[in-house]
Design a protein around this motif. Structure first.
Motif, PDB file in Angstrom:
ATOM      1  N   GLY A  34       0.775  -1.234   0.000  1.00  0.00           N
ATOM      2  CA  GLY A  34       0.000   0.000   0.000  1.00  0.00           C
ATOM      3  C   GLY A  34       0.803   1.280   0.000  1.00  0.00           C
ATOM      4  O   GLY A  34       0.237   2.370   0.133  1.00  0.00           O
ATOM      5  N   ASP A  35       2.118   1.164  -0.161  1.00  0.00           N
ATOM      6  CA  ASP A  35       2.943   2.381  -0.228  1.00  0.00           C
ATOM      7  C   ASP A  35       3.340   2.740  -1.658  1.00  0.00           C
ATOM      8  O   ASP A  35       4.230   3.559  -1.873  1.00  0.00           O
ATOM      9  CB  ASP A  35       4.224   2.185   0.606  1.00  0.00           C
ATOM     10  CG  ASP A  35       3.945   2.314   2.090  1.00  0.00           C
ATOM     11  OD1 ASP A  35       2.967   2.988   2.455  1.00  0.00           O
ATOM     12  OD2 ASP A  35       4.699   1.728   2.881  1.00  0.00           O
ATOM     13  N   ASP A  36       2.698   2.124  -2.618  1.00  0.00           N
ATOM     14  CA  ASP A  36       3.089   2.291  -4.025  1.00  0.00           C
ATOM     15  C   ASP A  36       2.514   3.564  -4.636  1.00  0.00           C
ATOM     16  O   ASP A  36       1.668   4.234  -4.052  1.00  0.00           O
ATOM     17  CB  ASP A  36       2.607   1.072  -4.804  1.00  0.00           C
ATOM     18  CG  ASP A  36       1.109   0.899  -4.708  1.00  0.00           C
ATOM     19  OD1 ASP A  36       0.392   1.452  -5.557  1.00  0.00           O
ATOM     20  OD2 ASP A  36       0.648   0.240  -3.743  1.00  0.00           O
ATOM     21  N   ILE A  37       2.990   3.865  -5.827  1.00  0.00           N
ATOM     22  CA  ILE A  37       2.568   5.116  -6.479  1.00  0.00           C
ATOM     23  C   ILE A  37       1.087   5.127  -6.840  1.00  0.00           C
ATOM     24  O   ILE A  37       0.457   6.173  -6.879  1.00  0.00           O
ATOM     25  CB  ILE A  37       3.391   5.399  -7.762  1.00  0.00           C
ATOM     26  CG1 ILE A  37       3.319   4.204  -8.729  1.00  0.00           C
ATOM     27  CG2 ILE A  37       4.835   5.721  -7.421  1.00  0.00           C
ATOM     28  CD1 ILE A  37       3.816   4.569 -10.131  1.00  0.00           C
ATOM     29  N   PHE A  38       0.512   3.955  -7.085  1.00  0.00           N
ATOM     30  CA  PHE A  38      -0.913   3.941  -7.440  1.00  0.00           C
ATOM     31  C   PHE A  38      -1.780   4.249  -6.214  1.00  0.00           C
ATOM     32  O   PHE A  38      -2.745   5.011  -6.307  1.00  0.00           O
ATOM     33  CB  PHE A  38      -1.292   2.591  -8.062  1.00  0.00           C
ATOM     34  CG  PHE A  38      -0.462   2.270  -9.264  1.00  0.00           C
ATOM     35  CD1 PHE A  38      -0.523   3.074 -10.399  1.00  0.00           C
ATOM     36  CD2 PHE A  38       0.393   1.169  -9.276  1.00  0.00           C
ATOM     37  CE1 PHE A  38       0.259   2.792 -11.524  1.00  0.00           C
ATOM     38  CE2 PHE A  38       1.170   0.877 -10.386  1.00  0.00           C
ATOM     39  CZ  PHE A  38       1.115   1.692 -11.509  1.00  0.00           C
ATOM     40  N   ASN A 204     -19.541  -0.610  -5.612  1.00  0.00           N
ATOM     41  CA  ASN A 204     -19.726   0.469  -6.581  1.00  0.00           C
ATOM     42  C   ASN A 204     -18.671   0.402  -7.677  1.00  0.00           C
ATOM     43  O   ASN A 204     -17.961   1.374  -7.942  1.00  0.00           O
ATOM     44  CB  ASN A 204     -19.721   1.836  -5.875  1.00  0.00           C
ATOM     45  CG  ASN A 204     -20.320   2.932  -6.752  1.00  0.00           C
ATOM     46  OD1 ASN A 204     -21.154   2.645  -7.625  1.00  0.00           O
ATOM     47  ND2 ASN A 204     -19.884   4.156  -6.541  1.00  0.00           N
ATOM     48  N   GLY A 205     -18.550  -0.752  -8.287  1.00  0.00           N
ATOM     49  CA  GLY A 205     -17.798  -0.833  -9.530  1.00  0.00           C
ATOM     50  C   GLY A 205     -16.352  -1.256  -9.457  1.00  0.00           C
ATOM     51  O   GLY A 205     -15.690  -1.373 -10.496  1.00  0.00           O
ATOM     52  N   ALA A 206     -15.818  -1.520  -8.246  1.00  0.00           N
ATOM     53  CA  ALA A 206     -14.458  -2.056  -8.169  1.00  0.00           C
ATOM     54  C   ALA A 206     -14.520  -3.576  -8.054  1.00  0.00           C
ATOM     55  O   ALA A 206     -15.558  -4.149  -7.711  1.00  0.00           O
ATOM     56  CB  ALA A 206     -13.720  -1.472  -6.968  1.00  0.00           C
ATOM     57  N   LEU A 207     -13.393  -4.227  -8.349  1.00  0.00           N
ATOM     58  CA  LEU A 207     -13.321  -5.676  -8.145  1.00  0.00           C
ATOM     59  C   LEU A 207     -13.333  -5.993  -6.664  1.00  0.00           C
ATOM     60  O   LEU A 207     -13.814  -7.034  -6.218  1.00  0.00           O
ATOM     61  CB  LEU A 207     -11.998  -6.218  -8.711  1.00  0.00           C
ATOM     62  CG  LEU A 207     -11.888  -6.345 -10.222  1.00  0.00           C
ATOM     63  CD1 LEU A 207     -10.439  -6.655 -10.586  1.00  0.00           C
ATOM     64  CD2 LEU A 207     -12.818  -7.438 -10.723  1.00  0.00           C
ATOM     65  N   ILE A 208     -12.744  -5.100  -5.920  1.00  0.00           N
ATOM     66  CA  ILE A 208     -12.487  -5.339  -4.508  1.00  0.00           C
ATOM     67  C   ILE A 208     -11.955  -4.044  -3.932  1.00  0.00           C
ATOM     68  O   ILE A 208     -11.347  -3.254  -4.645  1.00  0.00           O
ATOM     69  CB  ILE A 208     -11.401  -6.429  -4.356  1.00  0.00           C
ATOM     70  CG1 ILE A 208     -11.237  -6.890  -2.925  1.00  0.00           C
ATOM     71  CG2 ILE A 208     -10.087  -5.941  -4.882  1.00  0.00           C
ATOM     72  CD1 ILE A 208     -10.124  -7.931  -2.771  1.00  0.00           C
ATOM     73  N   GLY A 209     -12.202  -3.795  -2.650  1.00  0.00           N
ATOM     74  CA  GLY A 209     -11.529  -2.689  -2.003  1.00  0.00           C
ATOM     75  C   GLY A 209     -12.415  -1.629  -1.390  1.00  0.00           C
ATOM     76  O   GLY A 209     -13.439  -1.244  -1.947  1.00  0.00           O
ATOM     77  N   ARG A 238      -1.209  -2.365  -4.684  1.00  0.00           N
ATOM     78  CA  ARG A 238      -1.489  -1.663  -5.939  1.00  0.00           C
ATOM     79  C   ARG A 238      -2.850  -2.030  -6.517  1.00  0.00           C
ATOM     80  O   ARG A 238      -3.486  -1.215  -7.191  1.00  0.00           O
ATOM     81  CB  ARG A 238      -0.412  -2.020  -6.964  1.00  0.00           C
ATOM     82  CG  ARG A 238      -0.447  -3.516  -7.312  1.00  0.00           C
ATOM     83  CD  ARG A 238       0.765  -3.989  -8.061  1.00  0.00           C
ATOM     84  NE  ARG A 238       0.758  -3.589  -9.458  1.00  0.00           N
ATOM     85  CZ  ARG A 238       1.863  -3.440 -10.171  1.00  0.00           C
ATOM     86  NH1 ARG A 238       3.045  -3.664  -9.599  1.00  0.00           N
ATOM     87  NH2 ARG A 238       1.805  -3.083 -11.430  1.00  0.00           N
ATOM     88  N   LEU A 239      -3.284  -3.285  -6.273  1.00  0.00           N
ATOM     89  CA  LEU A 239      -4.550  -3.735  -6.839  1.00  0.00           C
ATOM     90  C   LEU A 239      -5.691  -2.811  -6.425  1.00  0.00           C
ATOM     91  O   LEU A 239      -6.571  -2.489  -7.229  1.00  0.00           O
ATOM     92  CB  LEU A 239      -4.843  -5.173  -6.376  1.00  0.00           C
ATOM     93  CG  LEU A 239      -6.249  -5.701  -6.674  1.00  0.00           C
ATOM     94  CD1 LEU A 239      -6.537  -5.715  -8.174  1.00  0.00           C
ATOM     95  CD2 LEU A 239      -6.429  -7.102  -6.086  1.00  0.00           C
ATOM     96  N   ILE A 240      -5.667  -2.368  -5.180  1.00  0.00           N
ATOM     97  CA  ILE A 240      -6.736  -1.471  -4.731  1.00  0.00           C
ATOM     98  C   ILE A 240      -6.408  -0.034  -5.090  1.00  0.00           C
ATOM     99  O   ILE A 240      -7.288   0.737  -5.469  1.00  0.00           O
ATOM    100  CB  ILE A 240      -6.995  -1.639  -3.215  1.00  0.00           C
ATOM    101  CG1 ILE A 240      -7.277  -3.125  -2.920  1.00  0.00           C
ATOM    102  CG2 ILE A 240      -8.179  -0.785  -2.787  1.00  0.00           C
ATOM    103  CD1 ILE A 240      -7.655  -3.421  -1.480  1.00  0.00           C
ATOM    104  N   GLY A 241      -5.126   0.324  -5.022  1.00  0.00           N
ATOM    105  CA  GLY A 241      -4.744   1.690  -5.374  1.00  0.00           C
ATOM    106  C   GLY A 241      -5.134   2.035  -6.805  1.00  0.00           C
ATOM    107  O   GLY A 241      -5.706   3.102  -7.074  1.00  0.00           O
ATOM    108  N   ILE A 242      -4.833   1.143  -7.732  1.00  0.00           N
ATOM    109  CA  ILE A 242      -5.169   1.380  -9.148  1.00  0.00           C
ATOM    110  C   ILE A 242      -6.675   1.588  -9.311  1.00  0.00           C
ATOM    111  O   ILE A 242      -7.128   2.491 -10.015  1.00  0.00           O
ATOM    112  CB  ILE A 242      -4.686   0.191 -10.008  1.00  0.00           C
ATOM    113  CG1 ILE A 242      -3.159   0.201 -10.077  1.00  0.00           C
ATOM    114  CG2 ILE A 242      -5.314   0.222 -11.395  1.00  0.00           C
ATOM    115  CD1 ILE A 242      -2.536  -1.104 -10.578  1.00  0.00           C
ATOM    116  N   GLN A 243      -7.444   0.766  -8.603  1.00  0.00           N
ATOM    117  CA  GLN A 243      -8.894   0.873  -8.748  1.00  0.00           C
ATOM    118  C   GLN A 243      -9.436   2.186  -8.190  1.00  0.00           C
ATOM    119  O   GLN A 243     -10.262   2.848  -8.820  1.00  0.00           O
ATOM    120  CB  GLN A 243      -9.566  -0.311  -8.047  1.00  0.00           C
ATOM    121  CG  GLN A 243      -9.242  -1.623  -8.725  1.00  0.00           C
ATOM    122  CD  GLN A 243      -9.993  -2.776  -8.099  1.00  0.00           C
ATOM    123  OE1 GLN A 243     -11.112  -3.063  -8.493  1.00  0.00           O
ATOM    124  NE2 GLN A 243      -9.391  -3.403  -7.110  1.00  0.00           N
TER     125      GLN A 243
END
Lengths: 338, 338, 338, 338
Positions: A34-38, A204-209, A238-243
């Protein structure tokens, strides 16, 4: 043949722009947890909406968000107050109690609670032989589709401030709430009228998060330790950050909420015009029309939905849930059969 | 300029076929919470590999898998035995203790534990003034890259059976372990030499997700209650189901493990040939070469990696981790600089 | 015929003046839960000794004191550091873990820990993937009979202050420690060189009861809620109040400790003079002489005691515990048989 | 001048024969932790009354008994059903939740619950998104002084058996219940119509102590580990053993209950004859007369008691509690002032 489902708002995958962005960024290396750029991009975008320098953390689901937030804030003998229909009170398999805390419940028919009801709970808790209520938990929209107005939330927050209670809002369906015609709250309001809240992506439209927003900086101290300890810290954060970055570009989050609400409203208006009533006033993307049992059986031939509760011998309330992905033609076909 | 990272095996997104499948299935409606057709497809595919009718559950991460499995099995006064380098012992912020259970640790230099060491722990726990060890937890591959052989795992499982201990294997990096030339275990073996284990997706090409395999049917009773209570039950369970279905089609899971191992082996062989030694014998996708400090500083200019531990005044061990996504040219460039 | 027991210091009832006082006060009505005049009398008497306005709470046993104090202070992700022989680490059936907290252990042969050893534990805990050590737990006297000097305790407390760690002393056998010739600490020192400690009654002449002394006022906030929640609040709190009042009149607490130590010293001196050695240096009311196995068997015919550990093929260490009630003639008879 | 207190049944010490026996046995050495001859004597005496080879354990208080029993039996996702006035639901500072379990409450005016009410709770708990109710907790006598009849308890136990629920009875005031003229249950019945119950000593003439009776042998497995882990195992277990042995010699336990009830009945009969009514029907040693506020104020000048609840503008219910130690002259003086 597959029936179209109005059972919930997590029946499909994600909005296509999200999947597109996952593909574009796929081989870009990032740090973990969770510290990534996304994630940081998503944080910056959300902060523009909330206009407050709150701490923002991403976790994978609503029960996880609830149990991490609540257990991180309360001392062992402290309890959280919730509506008796509240998700933490009923539908989380005792997740809050599993972290050691009692949930004090308030009976309610519309899913909402008032300062006066909270005061009544406080009045009953007077000494060290009882738990000490220290937090108020509400959902917006609630588990029965109702929404809080800005005036209601302001009153509740002020009451909490005066009584040294923390106010935490479960926003699993915040997208639908904030775009409801019955609700005059903005995301910025949410960040100024609560101590903590979360923005639901899954419904509300995300895969997860879910994005946990901690407005009261003291409550953010060592919060990442809590996330990790409860199993909520994703290696590929990143998976959640991108979303969430995609959700908060171009108002996508709100556009999806609006679509869900529009579909629910179309259903509700037409059902009303055909003379049926509702268990609770249609306000967001969950509506609860009361139908004769024979009609329900007939509708079940082509559609999936939950039968919510028996109303009388001949009729029951059903729950219809719309989402960002609900096609208007399915709404029309459903209405055609009423 | 971005440096190439050998820091871990979760720096990228997912294998492209997984993303492709997410897109293909995106608008297909499913039921929630892991009962959907994709999860069931994944279960069926895994069962072909394990050749056993085990129960299979999907959760989002390793700490979550560990805490749910362990707390679901142990009675309040029971403990779990682990290597002192075990993930649950060190790197989960006390997640197991947070569910009420002690972790009894065994000192180890290679990350593995033996029946004799477990027996020594049992010998120390004799009555109700002490916890009662009831489970053995191991990781395969371990946190320092070593792997268990079939003979070692057989001995440990037999010991556990004789002593009424449950054997649980953390398989966060099982893909690399099972495709290691040092490891003669198959996925089928894992399902017959353990009570419970999990197959790690996150560190082997999935966006997210671990598959918990419960071989001992008694341990599966009401397991979904435990998942839900700990916040591990995803509304869109399909997200993990779709991924595991792809991982277990066309041996993709194993192909990715092989690639990671091949890249690690190339690094290890060349480093060895240049006269350097290792902290632990290179066996899987994590290797720990010992380099002079000045070389490490030089390598850091172009690559990211962890400095694992100081060896002496002039040298340290570093950790290099490869993955399904590691390009051979990055390996070559790294080797060029040694 | 009954053998005389040197097994422990809780083999008898209570000092006669305590029983006498229970009878005198028996029909006097009091309020419940530790707010009665006897508890308050005991508090006042203890405060004269400690010369500090600390908060004082009474609970029924040592494990209860430990688990209530530790769980009341630590946040969920925080841990407590203890010697690996510490009571909380070994002999409380995971009571601390059952409240959610990890115990970080330090290997030790004499039961005591030093600032340097604590520093080493701190060095290993660097981020949110690990627990955060926040408290140091020591016992005085320790589980192997050793005692801390004023200089040692001062150093440890200063280190804790500098590193924002709480220092908690388990005083189950504080009576014997403070009256040991090896220990220059007073009860007043204990109240100025710790954040919290407890004074053990059960092992020094009371029927039951430990007095928790909270020196750091912040740690006392809502402490009674914690006592109640963990089942430690006695309806007839007077039972412990009456006893502690008697213990701290006329130095009874210290007189009993002195007697126990004198009996242990007589045993130790004579055993030494007969040419035997000890596992640890005799310092308080627990001593650990090493005897040939044939002598141990012979002694077991007339006395009860624990065989502590095997030393070599032909000899073992035994544990001899004396108390306020140990008759000198039993000591003499024991010595006669060596 | 001290006022006489009808506040509770734990205002005095213990019945004199108990203190006498403590003195007689004081210097007799015993083993610790509840395995001594006095505990065993008490066990044998109780077994004669219950006519069943149940397991018997002694702990120091009611909250401790409740939390140990409940947490030892329930799996993490299981809950306990109680009246909303139940001690565990209100007056134990969330002790049950602190062990991880939800308490499902049933609204009740007389403190008792019925099979039909339990069935309604079961009906609401249908899948893994909710806790699974697995135990029914009742108090006898209840927190508002009512008692269960043999017929009521038989029905409830049979219902529990049919629905695989455990039945646990909190007997903090069992002495008064079993000797109530409204209750036709015997101690033998208690051991055959429950899975677990406890016999309260603290509120019926002991200094301290409750005897947990486990009738269902499976529930006794490793129970001592649970007691120890929760801080409930007394080193000087003899303290409770000696007391329970005295309680169950010469029917002392029942004689004390009878006296308490006789005093309560005298109060209730006279109050009734003077034209006052009660909040709940007087049945045991707690009665709740409704008095005009001016009378209450007048009574408060000479007596201590709790004002239980406001009934209307001019009157309130008070709680009067009698005990084994209540002198008839104090009852008479109280009645004289009405």
């Amino acid at each position: 043949m597959t029936k179209y489902s109005f059972k919930n708002d997590y029946s499909e995958g994600a909005h296509p722009v999200i999947l597109q962005r996952l593909i574009e960024t796929n081989l870009q290396q990032t740090v973990g947890y969770g510290d990534d750029i996304f994630c940081n991009e998503a944080r910056a975008l959300i902060k523009e909406y909330i206009q407050r320098d709150s701490a923002i953390h991403f976790v994978s689901g609503g029960t996880q968000a609830n149990l991490i937030v609540i257990s991180s804030i309360l001392r062992p003998y402290e309890s959280v107050i919730a509506a008796d229909s509240g998700h933490i009170a009923v539908h989380e398999t005792g997740a809050i109690e599993a972290t050691g805390h009692k949930v004090n419940t308030i009976p309610t028919s519309n899913g909402k609670i008032t300062p006066q009801q909270v005061q009544e709970v406080l009045n009953l808790h007077t000494d060290e032989h009882m738990v000490k209520p220290k937090m108020v938990y509400i959902s917006n929209s609630t588990e029965v589709g109702s929404v809080y107005t800005k005036s209601e939330l302001t009153d509740l927050y002020q009451f909490c401030q005066e009584n040294k209670l923390y106010l935490f809002v479960d926003g699993a369906r915040l997208g639908s709430a904030l775009t409801s015609s019955k609700c005059d709250l903005t995301l910025e309001d949410m960040a100024h009228l609560t101590d903590v809240f979360y923005i639901g992506g899954t419904k509300n439209g995300a895969l997860i998060g879910e994005a946990i927003i901690i407005n009261d900086q003291e409550l953010n101290e060592n919060f990442r330790f809590h996330i990790k300890q409860r199993g909520g810290m994703l290696a590929k954060g990143r998976l959640i950050g991108i979303q969430f970055a995609e959700l908060f570009k171009n108002d996508l989050f709100f556009e999806m909420g609006k679509h869900a609400n529009a579909m629910a409203k179309k259903l509700a208006d037409e059902i009303t015009s055909k003379g049926f009533s509702f268990l609770t006033e249609p306000s967001s993307n969950q509506i609860f029309p009361i139908f004769p049992n024979h009609l329900i059986e007939q509708l079940q031939e082509n559609f999936d939905f939950f039968i919510w509760q028996k109303v009388d011998e001949n009729s029951s309330a059903i729950r219809l849930v719309t989402s960002w992905a609900t096609p208007e033609e399915q709404v029309d076909q459903f209405l055609n059969q009423i």
